[in-house]
Design a protein around this motif. Structure first.
Motif, PDB file in Angstrom:
ATOM      1  N   ALA A 176       0.873  -1.534   0.366  1.00  0.00           N
ATOM      2  CA  ALA A 176       0.161  -0.377  -0.306  1.00  0.00           C
ATOM      3  C   ALA A 176       1.141   1.320   0.329  1.00  0.00           C
ATOM      4  O   ALA A 176       0.417   2.105  -0.879  1.00  0.00           O
ATOM      5  CB  ALA A 176      -1.449   0.134   1.516  1.00  0.00           C
ATOM      6  N   TRP A 177       2.219   1.441   0.995  1.00  0.00           N
ATOM      7  CA  TRP A 177       2.596   2.637   1.332  1.00  0.00           C
ATOM      8  C   TRP A 177       3.592   2.239  -0.592  1.00  0.00           C
ATOM      9  O   TRP A 177       3.453   3.689  -1.370  1.00  0.00           O
ATOM     10  CB  TRP A 177       4.130   2.079   1.745  1.00  0.00           C
ATOM     11  N   TRP A 178       3.421   1.238  -1.115  1.00  0.00           N
ATOM     12  CA  TRP A 178       4.490   1.534  -2.317  1.00  0.00           C
ATOM     13  C   TRP A 178       4.093   2.397  -3.103  1.00  0.00           C
ATOM     14  O   TRP A 178       4.926   3.090  -4.054  1.00  0.00           O
ATOM     15  CB  TRP A 178       4.978   0.173  -3.136  1.00  0.00           C
ATOM     16  N   PHE A 179       2.836   2.176  -3.573  1.00  0.00           N
ATOM     17  CA  PHE A 179       1.988   3.112  -4.676  1.00  0.00           C
ATOM     18  C   PHE A 179       1.462   4.183  -3.683  1.00  0.00           C
ATOM     19  O   PHE A 179       1.276   5.206  -4.592  1.00  0.00           O
ATOM     20  CB  PHE A 179      -0.004   2.165  -4.806  1.00  0.00           C
ATOM     21  N   ALA A 180       1.019   4.165  -2.182  1.00  0.00           N
ATOM     22  CA  ALA A 180       0.556   5.683  -2.459  1.00  0.00           C
ATOM     23  C   ALA A 180       1.688   6.899  -1.989  1.00  0.00           C
ATOM     24  O   ALA A 180       1.487   7.644  -1.854  1.00  0.00           O
ATOM     25  CB  ALA A 180       0.011   5.229  -0.431  1.00  0.00           C
ATOM     26  N   GLN A 181       3.308   6.014  -1.364  1.00  0.00           N
ATOM     27  CA  GLN A 181       3.521   7.300  -1.228  1.00  0.00           C
ATOM     28  C   GLN A 181       4.287   7.724  -3.088  1.00  0.00           C
ATOM     29  O   GLN A 181       4.268   9.472  -2.795  1.00  0.00           O
ATOM     30  CB  GLN A 181       4.826   7.051  -0.942  1.00  0.00           C
ATOM     31  N   PRO A 182       4.417   7.461  -3.924  1.00  0.00           N
ATOM     32  CA  PRO A 182       4.793   8.731  -5.076  1.00  0.00           C
ATOM     33  C   PRO A 182       4.250   8.953  -6.048  1.00  0.00           C
ATOM     34  O   PRO A 182       3.628   9.948  -6.089  1.00  0.00           O
ATOM     35  CB  PRO A 182       5.688   7.014  -5.688  1.00  0.00           C
ATOM     36  N   LEU A 183       2.627   8.661  -5.710  1.00  0.00           N
ATOM     37  CA  LEU A 183       1.085   8.694  -5.856  1.00  0.00           C
ATOM     38  C   LEU A 183       0.697   9.609  -5.541  1.00  0.00           C
ATOM     39  O   LEU A 183      -0.396  10.847  -5.286  1.00  0.00           O
ATOM     40  CB  LEU A 183       0.317   7.830  -6.251  1.00  0.00           C
ATOM     41  N   TRP A 184       1.373  10.390  -4.117  1.00  0.00           N
ATOM     42  CA  TRP A 184       0.971  11.313  -2.761  1.00  0.00           C
ATOM     43  C   TRP A 184       0.632  12.936  -3.843  1.00  0.00           C
ATOM     44  O   TRP A 184      -0.630  13.673  -3.545  1.00  0.00           O
ATOM     45  CB  TRP A 184       1.494  11.275  -1.633  1.00  0.00           C
ATOM     46  N   ASP A 185       1.444  12.961  -4.601  1.00  0.00           N
ATOM     47  CA  ASP A 185       1.315  14.576  -5.299  1.00  0.00           C
ATOM     48  C   ASP A 185       1.429  14.760  -6.012  1.00  0.00           C
ATOM     49  O   ASP A 185      -0.413  15.450  -6.526  1.00  0.00           O
ATOM     50  CB  ASP A 185       2.865  14.859  -4.797  1.00  0.00           C
ATOM     51  N   SER A 186       1.761  13.563  -7.342  1.00  0.00           N
ATOM     52  CA  SER A 186       0.872  13.928  -8.496  1.00  0.00           C
ATOM     53  C   SER A 186       0.945  12.507  -9.497  1.00  0.00           C
ATOM     54  O   SER A 186       2.115  12.196  -9.712  1.00  0.00           O
ATOM     55  CB  SER A 186       1.846  15.223  -9.380  1.00  0.00           C
ATOM     56  N   PRO A 187      -0.318  12.125  -9.398  1.00  0.00           N
ATOM     57  CA  PRO A 187      -0.154  10.569  -9.780  1.00  0.00           C
ATOM     58  C   PRO A 187      -0.388  10.699 -11.191  1.00  0.00           C
ATOM     59  O   PRO A 187      -0.799  12.028 -11.728  1.00  0.00           O
ATOM     60  CB  PRO A 187      -2.426  10.241  -8.862  1.00  0.00           C
ATOM     61  N   SER A 188      -0.784   9.804 -11.830  1.00  0.00           N
ATOM     62  CA  SER A 188      -0.604   9.182 -13.236  1.00  0.00           C
ATOM     63  C   SER A 188      -0.710   8.237 -13.844  1.00  0.00           C
ATOM     64  O   SER A 188      -0.078   7.364 -13.270  1.00  0.00           O
ATOM     65  CB  SER A 188       0.833   9.889 -14.081  1.00  0.00           C
ATOM     66  N   GLY A 189      -0.909   8.053 -15.133  1.00  0.00           N
ATOM     67  CA  GLY A 189      -1.192   6.803 -15.682  1.00  0.00           C
ATOM     68  C   GLY A 189       0.285   6.126 -15.310  1.00  0.00           C
ATOM     69  O   GLY A 189       0.646   4.390 -15.088  1.00  0.00           O
ATOM     70  N   LEU A 190       1.249   6.442 -16.574  1.00  0.00           N
ATOM     71  CA  LEU A 190       2.291   5.799 -16.031  1.00  0.00           C
ATOM     72  C   LEU A 190       3.271   5.844 -15.094  1.00  0.00           C
ATOM     73  O   LEU A 190       3.883   4.467 -15.012  1.00  0.00           O
ATOM     74  CB  LEU A 190       3.279   6.480 -17.754  1.00  0.00           C
ATOM     75  N   THR A 191       3.274   6.580 -14.485  1.00  0.00           N
ATOM     76  CA  THR A 191       3.318   6.201 -12.868  1.00  0.00           C
ATOM     77  C   THR A 191       3.018   5.009 -12.102  1.00  0.00           C
ATOM     78  O   THR A 191       3.794   4.184 -12.217  1.00  0.00           O
ATOM     79  CB  THR A 191       2.949   7.666 -12.074  1.00  0.00           C
ATOM     80  N   VAL A 192       1.900   4.738 -12.422  1.00  0.00           N
ATOM     81  CA  VAL A 192       1.263   3.969 -11.441  1.00  0.00           C
ATOM     82  C   VAL A 192       1.573   2.183 -12.261  1.00  0.00           C
ATOM     83  O   VAL A 192       2.227   1.095 -12.136  1.00  0.00           O
ATOM     84  CB  VAL A 192      -0.055   3.885 -12.529  1.00  0.00           C
ATOM     85  N   VAL A 193       1.969   2.279 -13.902  1.00  0.00           N
ATOM     86  CA  VAL A 193       2.854   0.884 -14.730  1.00  0.00           C
ATOM     87  C   VAL A 193       4.247   1.151 -13.706  1.00  0.00           C
ATOM     88  O   VAL A 193       4.510   0.495 -13.999  1.00  0.00           O
ATOM     89  CB  VAL A 193       2.819   1.327 -16.468  1.00  0.00           C
ATOM     90  N   GLY A 242      -0.785   6.493 -20.617  1.00  0.00           N
ATOM     91  CA  GLY A 242       0.132   6.489 -20.354  1.00  0.00           C
ATOM     92  C   GLY A 242       0.556   8.468 -21.274  1.00  0.00           C
ATOM     93  O   GLY A 242       1.110   8.559 -20.796  1.00  0.00           O
ATOM     94  N   SER A 243      -0.203   8.431 -21.565  1.00  0.00           N
ATOM     95  CA  SER A 243      -0.585   9.869 -21.912  1.00  0.00           C
ATOM     96  C   SER A 243       0.084  11.136 -20.826  1.00  0.00           C
ATOM     97  O   SER A 243       0.601  11.996 -21.704  1.00  0.00           O
ATOM     98  CB  SER A 243      -1.820  10.396 -22.406  1.00  0.00           C
ATOM     99  N   ASP A 244       0.128  11.002 -19.685  1.00  0.00           N
ATOM    100  CA  ASP A 244       0.447  12.044 -19.093  1.00  0.00           C
ATOM    101  C   ASP A 244       2.352  11.614 -18.782  1.00  0.00           C
ATOM    102  O   ASP A 244       2.730  12.609 -18.455  1.00  0.00           O
ATOM    103  CB  ASP A 244      -0.245  11.960 -17.687  1.00  0.00           C
ATOM    104  N   GLY A 245       2.790  10.887 -19.464  1.00  0.00           N
ATOM    105  CA  GLY A 245       4.303  10.225 -18.919  1.00  0.00           C
ATOM    106  C   GLY A 245       4.136  10.225 -17.191  1.00  0.00           C
ATOM    107  O   GLY A 245       3.619  10.013 -16.618  1.00  0.00           O
ATOM    108  N   VAL A 246       5.696   9.945 -16.743  1.00  0.00           N
ATOM    109  CA  VAL A 246       5.950   9.787 -15.847  1.00  0.00           C
ATOM    110  C   VAL A 246       6.083  11.347 -14.427  1.00  0.00           C
ATOM    111  O   VAL A 246       7.110  12.066 -15.488  1.00  0.00           O
ATOM    112  CB  VAL A 246       7.094   9.529 -15.742  1.00  0.00           C
ATOM    113  N   VAL A 247       6.001  10.584 -13.601  1.00  0.00           N
ATOM    114  CA  VAL A 247       5.453  11.856 -12.857  1.00  0.00           C
ATOM    115  C   VAL A 247       6.575  11.559 -11.614  1.00  0.00           C
ATOM    116  O   VAL A 247       6.736  10.872 -10.994  1.00  0.00           O
ATOM    117  CB  VAL A 247       4.249  12.746 -12.458  1.00  0.00           C
ATOM    118  N   TRP A 248       8.063  12.738 -12.566  1.00  0.00           N
ATOM    119  CA  TRP A 248       8.835  11.784 -11.503  1.00  0.00           C
ATOM    120  C   TRP A 248       9.051  12.432  -9.769  1.00  0.00           C
ATOM    121  O   TRP A 248       8.824  13.803  -9.375  1.00  0.00           O
ATOM    122  CB  TRP A 248      10.753  12.269 -11.995  1.00  0.00           C
ATOM    123  N   SER A 249       9.665  11.620  -9.029  1.00  0.00           N
ATOM    124  CA  SER A 249       9.663  12.394  -7.874  1.00  0.00           C
ATOM    125  C   SER A 249      10.384  11.665  -6.437  1.00  0.00           C
ATOM    126  O   SER A 249      11.267  10.862  -6.736  1.00  0.00           O
ATOM    127  CB  SER A 249       8.403  12.546  -6.483  1.00  0.00           C
TER     128      SER A 249
END
Length: 409
Positions: A176-193, A242-249
């Motif tokens: 749960a943390w693995w996905f919640a922490q990086p997506l906390w600020d700017s979620p995107s489809g490619l980031t999820v992949v 993946g249209s939004d690209g990766v949101v790096w954090s």
């Protein structure tokens, strides 16, 4: 122990014992062994009451889970009758009582289900302590870092005492943390992949590292790796994901480094065919990123050649992954991998069929096409599984003999 003393009969599941006795009768009738040898072998085993133990384990686990969740709920309810310091002290005392009680019971060789239930309460109580501390410090309860701390604490508990219950709680909260922490600020489809694929690589690397060390933990990590790999390709095949690209954090970089470290550790310390697991997970991540960045139309009413090609490549990649998981499940004697691969293939094929075929083939014909796809993939799937199982039997010592159809797996 006196070496000349007869060994106590070993309890085994009744179904397995029935299979053994049937085999002994068959071997006796063929003259492979005589009656005395058959009786000697049979006397070494007795039917075990595994159903009762399983029910008791389930009830104890449910009880421990309810108590642990109740403690967290009490924290969430603020316990207004007590001051913040008193609330924190009460929760810590409960957690320490569960923690010490579980290890005391384990030291006294108490019933494993009872020990597991108390350890489960301790693992859930650790979460209550963390959330209560956060509440006292005015930290929002939905802050992902709290999940990370909870996961780290329960995983540490699980590894220190080789306990499954804290380990499983740690894996669940860690995922749960693995996905919640990086997506906390700017979620995107490619980031999820990317997160899904990196989780598959991390879990597969950890599974290989745990082989020959802590087998139950390796089993869990291998299950997580298979599930994440299937989810990776499923999400990557969604048009436009993946249209939004990766949101790096910073946290995304942290989880990618952790996945790379697990794979590197497996490569450096576990040479051989085991490396196909983490390397295969990396290949899944690469294919998923390629599918995600492959731009296609999101309008299901206008399917062109590029959309058909994207769907065909997605299905092919998913079938290859499913067959690979079946092979891995057979080699590792890991039935959940086979089951997940079969269910995932059915769900994925259904999704792709409705997304691609539905705009063109409607009504009853859609179900005819869908059923044909299921029959074809199912036939190939089952054939690959049977051939692999036969190869493993032929390669094993004495493998020329055909295994009994009712043999336990």
């Amino acid at each position: 122990m006196n070496p000349s003393a007869p060994a106590l009969p070993r309890p085994v599941p009744p179904r397995q014992l029935a299979w053994l006795r049937a085999e002994l009768d068959d071997w006796t009738s063929q003259g492979i062994i005589d009656d005395d040898q058959a009786r000697l072998i049979s006397s070494r085993y007795r039917p075990g009451d595994h159903a009762r133990l399983s029910i008791g384990r389930v009830l104890l686990s449910l009880g421990g889970g309810f108590v642990g969740i109740g403690v967290i709920w009490l924290v969430a309810a603020n316990l207004d009758q007590l001051s913040p310091t008193s609330r924190f002290a009460a929760v810590v005392l409960l957690w320490l009582a569960f923690l010490a009680g579980g290890e005391a019971l384990a030291a006294r060789k108490a019933s494993p289900p009872l020990v597991g239930a108390v350890r489960l309460m301790a693992a859930l109580g650790a979460g209550a302590v963390i959330f209560q501390a956060a509440q006292s410090l005015q930290v929002p309860a939905f802050e992902p870092r709290l999940l990370g701390l909870w996961a780290a604490g329960t995983l540490l508990h699980g590894y220190l005492v080789r306990a499954s219950m804290p380990f499983l709680v740690g894996v669940a909260t860690g995922v749960a943390w693995w996905f919640a922490q990086p997506l906390w600020d700017s979620p995107s489809g490619l980031t999820v992949v990317v997160l899904l694929g990196a989780a598959a690589a991390l879990a597969s690397g950890l599974a290989v590292l745990h082989d020959g060390w802590i087998a139950p933990f390796a089993w869990t990590w291998r299950t997580v790796a298979g599930a994440m790999a299937l989810l990776t390709l499923f999400v990557a095949a969604i048009p436009g994901i993946g249209s939004d690209g990766v949101v790096w954090s910073t946290w995304l970089v942290v989880v990618l480094v952790a996945a790379a470290a697990a794979v590197a550790g497996a490569v450096l310390t576990r040479p051989g065919t085991r490396l196909l697991e983490p390397l295969g997970a990396l290949a899944v991540l690469g294919v998923a990123i390629a599918l995600t960045t492959w731009t296609t139309s999101t309008d299901t009413s206008d399917i062109d050649t590029a959309d058909w090609l994207h769907a065909a490549v997605s299905v092919l990649a998913y079938v290859v992954l499913a067959v690979a998981l079946v092979a891995l499940g057979t080699v590792r004697d890991h039935p959940p991998l086979t089951a997940m691969a079969m269910v995932g293939l059915v769900v994925f094929t259904t999704f792709q069929s409705f997304a691609v075929f539905a705009p063109i083939v409607t009504g009853a014909w859609l179900f005819v096409v869908l059923g044909t796809v299921f029959l074809g993939t199912g036939f190939l799937f089952d054939r690959a599984r049977r051939e692999l199982a036969q190869v493993l039997v032929d390669d094993s010592p004495g493998g020329s003999a055909t295994p009994a159809s009712g043999a336990p797996r």
